[in-house]
Design an enzyme around this catalytic site. Structure first.
Site, short mmCIF file in Angstrom:
data_model
loop_
_atom_site.label_atom_id
_atom_site.label_comp_id
_atom_site.label_asym_id
_atom_site.label_seq_id
_atom_site.Cartn_x
_atom_site.Cartn_y
_atom_site.Cartn_z
CG HIS A 1 -5.04 6.90 -18.19
ND1 HIS A 1 -3.77 6.56 -17.65
CD2 HIS A 1 -5.47 7.90 -17.91
CE1 HIS A 1 -3.20 7.70 -16.79
NE2 HIS A 1 -4.53 8.62 -17.62
CD GLU A 2 -8.49 9.56 -19.61
OE1 GLU A 2 -9.50 9.95 -19.02
OE2 GLU A 2 -7.54 10.20 -20.25
CG HIS B 1 -8.03 9.04 -14.46
ND1 HIS B 1 -7.17 9.05 -13.50
CD2 HIS B 1 -7.51 9.57 -15.83
CE1 HIS B 1 -6.88 10.24 -13.81
NE2 HIS B 1 -6.17 10.00 -14.87
CD GLU C 1 -2.97 11.76 -15.26
OE1 GLU C 1 -2.73 11.02 -16.29
OE2 GLU C 1 -4.10 12.57 -14.92
#
Lengths: 186, 299
Positions: B144-145, B148, B222
């Site tokens: 997930h990071e 980003h 998100e």
């Protein structure tokens, strides 16, 4: 504008288009080659970890000869496929090796002292990690092949690529066994 | 929206943030300049220097400032084997450079990414997160990071965060100055319209803009980072389980502030979701975890 100029312009545009396609495909092909070599690097890492692992386990369970032989044989198969430079065969042999290692770790369960050994735990952790790395580098390879194949097969590229000898590449498929266990845990 | 339009979109928003920020700082210096009775236009130069300085600093150093503000330390492969190798493996799968990996001492489980582009990126997780996640859950969080980072969400969010910090500082200054009625007390422009306007601007407008900017950058991203993270690990369940653990967590983070809350993977303040009104929901930096889990399970 005279017809000659128009024809010239069309030819120039077409030539630029062909050059563009050719260069894109070369970039993608090189990326595939790089992804392929990174699979090889991870397989090599796994193969290198095994002698230490066998030595450590032997210290506690020296009589489990058939298990060591199975692992050593599978390891040799991976190494000989490496020498031939056939990563497909290497991955197939690697599946054998993973199976043999599973047996080894199952046997290790019976030896509490071994399971508490720091270097054994460390090797186990490193092998799990390397196994993940092999899976992920293969995934990266496949996503590069996907991009390349899409370019090769798309119209009108498909009419041109044959001239330069570009062909769709093969994916490294996972076996049914691997699909069942998404994560290999020793 | 595909990856490339998303990257473009983030760069445009970063630029617009700079523009908005410049206008606000310019307005600030104009108000202050009038209040202290500058008759010259010196405040224009001051505000330009100040804005460029802040923009430069936030572009190149905001990641370091964020890391310093949470007291993060660099993670070595020897000490944090799982964390480090998970990052290594997932960057390999995503075909992106390895970010710097940091750990912050915090019992509240959380994680964030910062930096200005994939080559200058940082992933930071808390010790609380490492304590409760197994390897595949950690993979979900890190993927997930990394998404980003790949999407350039980090550029926008760190720059906005840094600008937010600067604006809240000058807002405080403005309120302080206006509450003392300006520096030149004995003059009659004590209660000049500028002071009153300055006060109202400080009190209402700037925080409102900040909140809206924060909200705009964070919520839809998100969901997108969840989806593209799942594409890297090919295992949405890992992140879904990790988010469930975050949902059960009741420890609020002591190191989160309004300036960095939008960076974290889940709301670090642990607001009680049951009593959230629509207005609070409008201002929250993160979408509800239950929605994110539901979407991941549906992939």
């Amino acid at each position: 504008m005279s017809p000659v100029l128009i024809i010239l312009a069309v030819i120039v545009v077409l030539a630029l288009y062909v050059i563009g396609i050719y260069n894109t495909l070369i970039v993608l092909k090189n990326r595939i080659a790089e992804a392929l070599s990174s699979i090889g690097i991870q397989l090599k890492r796994k193969v290198d970890l095994i002698p230490n692992l066998i030595e450590t386990v032997k210290g506690y369970a020296s009589h489990e000869k058939s298990v060591f032989e199975g692992v050593t044989k599978a390891r040799t198969a991976v190494m000989s496929a490496t020498e031939k430079g056939d990563i497909g065969a290497e991955l197939a042999a690697n599946n054998q090796l993973t199976g043999a290692l599973k047996t080894l770790f199952a046997v290790a369960e019976a030896y509490p002292d071994l399971k508490a050994n720091i270097s054994f735990l460390d090797l186990q952790q490193q092998l799990t990690d390397t196994e993940d790395k092999i899976a992920y580098s293969r995934q990266f390879f496949n996503s590069n092949v996907l991009e390349y194949n899409a370019k090769v097969q798309m119209f009108p590229n498909n009419l041109l690529v044959g001239l330069f000898g570009f062909k769709a590449e093969k994916y490294f498929e996972t076996t049914d066994e691997e699909q069942k266990n998404v994560k290999v845990q020793f | 929206m595909n990856l490339y339009s998303q990257i473009w979109n983030n760069k445009v928003r970063t630029f617009l943030t700079f523009v908005l920020f410049s206008l606000l700082t310019f307005a600030f210096f104009a108000v202050v300049g009038q209040m202290v009775g500058f008759r010259s236009n010196a405040y224009i130069i001051v505000s330009i220097v100040f804005t460029l300085g802040s923009a430069f600093t936030s572009y190149f150093f905001s990641d370091k400032m964020v890391l310093a503000s949470v007291g993060a330390k660099i993670a070595t492969k020897a000490e944090y084997f799982n964390l480090y190798t998970v990052c290594e493996n997932l960057t390999m799968a995503a075909g992106m450079p390895m970010p710097k990996v940091y750990v912050m001492q915090d019992d509240a489980p959380n994680a964030f990414a910062t930096g200005r582009n994939p080559k200058n990126a940082v992933v930071c997780v808390s010790t609380g997160l490492l304590a409760i996640m197994d390897r595949s859950e950690l993979e979900g969080v890190i993927a997930h990071e990394l998404s980003h980072i790949k999407n350039y969400d980090i550029l926008l969010s760190t720059v906005v965060g840094a600008m937010a910090g600067v604006i809240s500082t000058i807002t405080n200054q403005l309120m302080w100055i206006t509450s003392f009625g300006g520096i030149n007390n004995d003059e009659e422009n004590n209660n000049s319209p500028f002071a009153i306007i300055g006060y109202i601007v400080a009190l209402l407008l700037i925080p409102a803009v900040l909140f809206l900017v924060q909200m705009a950058i964070s919520r839809r991203r998100e969901y997108q980072a969840d989806a593209s993270g799942a594409l890297i690990t090919r295992y949405p369940e890992g992140l879904a389980r990790a988010l469930e653990k975050l949902q059960r967590n009741t420890i609020a983070s002591p190191i989160a502030t309004a300036g960095n809350a939008h960076l974290f993977i889940s709301d670090p303040f642990k607001r009680n979701r049951k009593f959230i009104s629509w207005a609070q929901n409008l201002l929250s930096t993160h979408p509800p975890l239950e929605d994110r889990i539901r979407i991941l399970r549906g992939l």
